[in-house]
Design a protein around this motif. Sequence first.
Motif, PDB file in Angstrom:
ATOM      1  N   ASP A 119       0.738  -1.393   0.029  1.00 12.62           N
ATOM      2  CA  ASP A 119       0.017   0.163   0.029  1.00 12.62           C
ATOM      3  C   ASP A 119       0.861   1.227   0.076  1.00 12.62           C
ATOM      4  OD1 ASP A 119      -1.673   2.288   0.543  1.00 12.62           O
ATOM      5  OD2 ASP A 119      -2.936   0.682   1.691  1.00 12.62           O
ATOM      6  N   THR A 120       0.663   2.093  -0.932  1.00 16.02           N
ATOM      7  CA  THR A 120       1.626   3.217  -1.213  1.00 16.02           C
ATOM      8  C   THR A 120       1.082   4.578  -0.689  1.00 16.02           C
ATOM      9  OG1 THR A 120       1.001   3.582  -3.469  1.00 16.02           O
ATOM     10  CG2 THR A 120       2.785   2.057  -3.243  1.00 16.02           C
ATOM     11  N   ARG A 121      -0.003   4.448  -0.264  1.00 11.62           N
ATOM     12  CA  ARG A 121      -0.739   5.617   0.358  1.00 11.62           C
ATOM     13  C   ARG A 121      -0.318   6.287   1.708  1.00 11.62           C
ATOM     14  NH1 ARG A 121      -6.449   3.693   0.706  1.00 11.62           N
ATOM     15  NH2 ARG A 121      -5.440   1.994   1.769  1.00 11.62           N
ATOM     16  N   ALA A 149      -1.437  -6.645   2.754  1.00 17.38           N
ATOM     17  CA  ALA A 149      -0.529  -5.675   2.550  1.00 17.38           C
ATOM     18  C   ALA A 149       0.307  -5.112   3.475  1.00 17.38           C
ATOM     19  CB  ALA A 149      -1.372  -4.697   1.667  1.00 17.38           C
ATOM     20  N   VAL A 150       1.517  -4.522   3.092  1.00 18.96           N
ATOM     21  CA  VAL A 150       2.380  -3.965   4.002  1.00 18.96           C
ATOM     22  C   VAL A 150       2.228  -2.610   3.523  1.00 18.96           C
ATOM     23  CG1 VAL A 150       3.842  -5.768   4.401  1.00 18.96           C
ATOM     24  CG2 VAL A 150       4.500  -4.145   2.477  1.00 18.96           C
ATOM     25  N   SER A 151       2.706  -1.527   4.468  1.00 16.22           N
ATOM     26  CA  SER A 151       2.402   0.032   4.316  1.00 16.22           C
ATOM     27  C   SER A 151       3.748   0.476   3.848  1.00 16.22           C
ATOM     28  CB  SER A 151       2.146   0.590   5.491  1.00 16.22           C
ATOM     29  OG  SER A 151       1.936   1.880   5.138  1.00 16.22           O
ATOM     30  N   LEU A 152       4.007   0.944   2.723  1.00 16.32           N
ATOM     31  CA  LEU A 152       5.389   1.688   2.298  1.00 16.32           C
ATOM     32  C   LEU A 152       4.851   2.933   1.477  1.00 16.32           C
ATOM     33  CD1 LEU A 152       8.368   1.530   2.385  1.00 16.32           C
ATOM     34  CD2 LEU A 152       8.393   0.433   0.127  1.00 16.32           C
ATOM     35  N   SER A 153       4.806   3.952   2.452  1.00 19.68           N
ATOM     36  CA  SER A 153       4.102   5.211   1.734  1.00 19.68           C
ATOM     37  C   SER A 153       5.150   5.878   0.884  1.00 19.68           C
ATOM     38  CB  SER A 153       3.448   6.145   2.988  1.00 19.68           C
ATOM     39  OG  SER A 153       3.178   7.334   2.567  1.00 19.68           O
ATOM     40  N   ALA A 154       4.680   6.518  -0.097  1.00 21.17           N
ATOM     41  CA  ALA A 154       5.498   7.372  -1.063  1.00 21.17           C
ATOM     42  C   ALA A 154       6.075   8.632  -0.221  1.00 21.17           C
ATOM     43  CB  ALA A 154       4.979   7.891  -2.250  1.00 21.17           C
ATOM     44  N   VAL A 187       6.086  -8.443  -6.759  1.00 19.24           N
ATOM     45  CA  VAL A 187       5.543  -7.279  -5.671  1.00 19.24           C
ATOM     46  C   VAL A 187       4.340  -6.636  -6.593  1.00 19.24           C
ATOM     47  CG1 VAL A 187       6.072  -5.132  -4.474  1.00 19.24           C
ATOM     48  CG2 VAL A 187       7.584  -6.979  -4.594  1.00 19.24           C
ATOM     49  N   ALA A 188       3.069  -6.338  -5.956  1.00 17.31           N
ATOM     50  CA  ALA A 188       2.194  -5.735  -6.491  1.00 17.31           C
ATOM     51  C   ALA A 188       1.913  -4.565  -5.806  1.00 17.31           C
ATOM     52  CB  ALA A 188       0.925  -6.711  -6.755  1.00 17.31           C
ATOM     53  N   LEU A 189       2.001  -3.419  -6.247  1.00 13.53           N
ATOM     54  CA  LEU A 189       1.439  -2.113  -5.449  1.00 13.53           C
ATOM     55  C   LEU A 189       0.169  -1.656  -5.945  1.00 13.53           C
ATOM     56  CD1 LEU A 189       4.552  -1.998  -7.116  1.00 13.53           C
ATOM     57  CD2 LEU A 189       4.860  -0.242  -5.371  1.00 13.53           C
ATOM     58  N   TYR A 190      -0.396  -0.761  -4.992  1.00 10.32           N
ATOM     59  CA  TYR A 190      -1.402  -0.144  -5.218  1.00 10.32           C
ATOM     60  C   TYR A 190      -1.628   1.326  -4.545  1.00 10.32           C
ATOM     61  CZ  TYR A 190      -3.358  -1.719  -0.649  1.00 10.32           C
ATOM     62  OH  TYR A 190      -3.825  -1.868   0.696  1.00 10.32           O
ATOM     63  N   GLY A 191      -2.516   2.213  -5.102  1.00 11.55           N
ATOM     64  CA  GLY A 191      -2.540   3.441  -4.315  1.00 11.55           C
ATOM     65  C   GLY A 191      -2.922   4.345  -5.526  1.00 11.55           C
ATOM     66  N   GLU A 192      -2.512   5.501  -4.942  1.00 17.52           N
ATOM     67  CA  GLU A 192      -2.911   6.715  -6.223  1.00 17.52           C
ATOM     68  C   GLU A 192      -1.524   6.799  -6.944  1.00 17.52           C
ATOM     69  OE1 GLU A 192      -5.354  10.057  -4.247  1.00 17.52           O
ATOM     70  OE2 GLU A 192      -3.731   9.819  -3.080  1.00 17.52           O
ATOM     71  N   GLU A 193      -2.049   7.248  -8.366  1.00 17.55           N
ATOM     72  CA  GLU A 193      -0.865   6.912  -9.269  1.00 17.55           C
ATOM     73  C   GLU A 193       0.632   7.609  -9.069  1.00 17.55           C
ATOM     74  OE1 GLU A 193      -0.185   7.991 -14.098  1.00 17.55           O
ATOM     75  OE2 GLU A 193      -2.225   8.182 -13.320  1.00 17.55           O
ATOM     76  N   LYS A 194       0.319   8.892  -8.496  1.00 16.91           N
ATOM     77  CA  LYS A 194       2.114   9.504  -8.405  1.00 16.91           C
ATOM     78  C   LYS A 194       2.646   8.686  -7.424  1.00 16.91           C
ATOM     79  CE  LYS A 194       3.871  13.874  -7.005  1.00 16.91           C
ATOM     80  NZ  LYS A 194       3.576  15.424  -6.435  1.00 16.91           N
ATOM     81  N   GLY A 195       1.884   8.392  -6.286  1.00 13.77           N
ATOM     82  CA  GLY A 195       2.682   7.753  -4.985  1.00 13.77           C
ATOM     83  C   GLY A 195       3.074   6.229  -5.345  1.00 13.77           C
ATOM     84  N   LEU A 242      11.649   3.848  -6.438  1.00 12.07           N
ATOM     85  CA  LEU A 242      12.564   3.502  -5.279  1.00 12.07           C
ATOM     86  C   LEU A 242      12.794   2.109  -4.987  1.00 12.07           C
ATOM     87  CD1 LEU A 242      10.822   5.892  -2.620  1.00 12.07           C
ATOM     88  CD2 LEU A 242      12.997   6.086  -3.801  1.00 12.07           C
ATOM     89  N   LEU A 243      11.780   1.343  -5.312  1.00  9.54           N
ATOM     90  CA  LEU A 243      12.147  -0.125  -5.135  1.00  9.54           C
ATOM     91  C   LEU A 243      13.134  -0.709  -6.307  1.00  9.54           C
ATOM     92  CD1 LEU A 243       8.774  -1.521  -3.988  1.00  9.54           C
ATOM     93  CD2 LEU A 243      10.696  -1.457  -2.811  1.00  9.54           C
TER      94      LEU A 243
END
Length: 431
Positions: free
Chosen positions: A45-47, A69-74, A98-106, A113-114
């Motif tokens: 979760d990139t939010r 999901a784990v949290s890794l905020s942008a 790795v599957a990421l989700y959230g808003e496009e920019k983040g 970074l990954l």
Amino acid sequence: MKHAIRLLLTATTSLLLWFSTPAGADELAPLSLEEAKTQGAILIDTRPSHFYQGWPMAGEQQGGHVAGAVSLSADWKYDDEQWPQALSAKGLDARKPVALYGEEKGLAEVARLLRMRGFHQLYELKGWQQAERVHLARWQQLVYPQWLADLQAGKPVAAAPKGDWKLFEVDWGAPKAFLLSHIPGAGYIDTNSLEQEPLWNKVSDADLEALLLKNGIRHDTSVILYGRNSMAAARAAHLLMYAGVADVRLLDGGIDAWFAAHLSTEAGLPRKYEAVASFGAKIPVHPEYLTSTDQAKALLKQADGALVSIRTWDEFTGETSGYSYIDAKGDIPGAKWGHGGVDANSMSDFHNPDGTMKPQGEILAMWDQWNIAPTQQAAFYCGTGWRASEAFFYAWLMDWQRISVYDGGWYEWSSDPANPIVTGDRKPSAE
């Protein structure tokens, strides 16, 4: 030969561009939740963390994160030395998809970074908005800056207070920093009005009640607290909950989070709320939230008891007392190490890089190493109660049922020569 060199230069340039150019969300291959499960993909979760913890985004009917999901905020900033530990704590492995989700920019920023750290099997998780969500049990009590700003502006907000609400900054001593800049409309609570010398334990119940009445706080008042240091606000939160205030909330990340959100501040004196004549309940409503030294000793003998030291490892092992005014070094025999921070003024082991609360799973994993479990009767302590209060509040947010703060902590325990002390490295006992 020239052709071969040209091809090599082209390939090298492409590789450099691939590493340095931010990847947009549309550059990631899509992956459904079912496909992610089949492939054993790690979900990220990139939010911002408040959405992960439980707050709904605009237009959503539910908040929280996709299960697992784990949290890794942008929004977070790790330096090169912090990245390995952060990846390990979140169970991230570059060998796995790795599957990421959230808003496009983040999402794009976290993917970038990954990739810099060797992750190349990156996907965008599709359909996550409709997936089952999980959240912190009491997410409503951990508010975020924009929610507070909207509440102040009279806008509709999720989990709004049901009635009267008040905002306070909490700190030690006169409000020097507060006078220069604070959240608009905030009152001020000096921790000296909550604690008393010589051991900095809580004031009498009568004095605590007088403080609450003076600040217009009843048992049914919603109280929102923040600090320059989250521990000060947590100290006040714990004692308000002990007294019986039913709706106590903390601004996650404190005033630094407010500054980071670029929200307005004001200078000047604290707001003076109109005093009330009655608290509306007999204080303390929750005496079980406070543990005495005798109760702490009994807890050490209790089969399902956990006396939890929220201190640095150097304090726990006796390398330092942690305080200029506490001479004794060491800790309480039989206590479990619950982590703390870099020093006695820090709770960094419990915080994301922006000072917000770490995900529940990371805190539980940290405590599990020392056999500290939600089913136990747990009393948290530190030197004089501040760090312990923050650990208490986080456990309460996770809906731990039998928790308290050992108010006297190391200061009171070590002040009695008859109490045993242990020093040196220790490991968790097998349970």
